[in-house]
Design an enzyme around this catalytic site. Structure first.
Site, PDB file in Angstrom:
ATOM      1  CB  CYS A 176      -6.525  -0.230   5.188  1.00  0.00           C
ATOM      2  SG  CYS A 176      -4.817  -0.833   5.144  1.00  0.00           S
ATOM      3  CB  CYS A 198      -1.969   1.715   6.226  1.00  0.00           C
ATOM      4  SG  CYS A 198      -1.573   0.922   4.641  1.00  0.00           S
ATOM      5  CD  GLU A 218      -1.887   4.266   3.401  1.00  0.00           C
ATOM      6  OE1 GLU A 218      -1.663   3.624   2.352  1.00  0.00           O
ATOM      7  OE2 GLU A 218      -3.011   4.333   3.914  1.00  0.00           O
ATOM      8  CG  HIS A 263      -2.010  -0.940   1.221  1.00  0.00           C
ATOM      9  ND1 HIS A 263      -3.119  -0.793   2.021  1.00  0.00           N
ATOM     10  CD2 HIS A 263      -2.217  -2.066   0.500  1.00  0.00           C
ATOM     11  CE1 HIS A 263      -3.961  -1.790   1.798  1.00  0.00           C
ATOM     12  NE2 HIS A 263      -3.426  -2.578   0.873  1.00  0.00           N
TER      13      HIS A 263
END
Length: 162
Positions: free
Chosen positions: A86, A89, A58, A56
């Site tokens: 999410c 993260c 992040e 992801h």
């Protein structure tokens, strides 16, 4: 530079990262980590490209920042991300001790900074970063909306051909 223009500038940098994801067919989410007014980590979604669930925006930006500082502690760092983080993260944000999280659009289906739950302000964890939301929320939401609209149109067109 005043605080509002500073926040806008760094979120624009995160949007540049999101556009990189979109250009390769990834969900357009971008992130940057800022330390002492310098971007030390950049990331954009690469889950489909890498076939790795942890890539992801992040996570990639946090990893770059840790490499830059040669430390897992990002205590004086800020994270700017185009979409509400999410659970994975949010966990990385807590574990890396990011001091402040700025995000653009909310994620009603997967966000854990207020939408589904609020992991970042849960006092049971040993760290709670400050949170500021709705930074360029319209732009951050629009890049996602238009991406999924094109994707749905493409899938419908493909289905009609089959």
């Amino acid at each position: 530079m005043n605080q509002q223009s500073r926040e806008t500038y760094y979120m624009e940098q995160a949007l540049i990262e999101a556009k990189k994801a979109r250009a390769i067919g990834e969900v357009p989410i971008g992130a940057v980590v800022v330390y002492q007014d310098t971007i030390i980590g950049r990331g954009y979604n690469q889950r489909e490209t890498s076939q790795n669930a942890t890539t992801h925006a992040e996570m990639i930006a946090i990893q770059e920042a840790c490499d830059y500082l040669k430390s897992w502690r990002l205590e004086n760092c800020e994270l700017y991300v185009t979409l509400e983080p999410c659970p994975m993260c949010s966990g990385a944000i807590i574990m890396s001790r990011v001091s402040h999280v700025y995000f653009g659009a909310r994620d009603p289906k997967g966000g854990t900074v207020g939408s589904l739950m609020n992991l970042l302000t849960d006092e049971r964890f040993n760290h709670q970063p400050m949170v500021t939301e709705n930074i360029l929320a319209e732009e951050c939401g629009e890049i996602l909306t238009s991406f999924f609209k094109v994707l749905r149109k493409r899938k419908k067109s493909q289905k009609e051909k089959d």
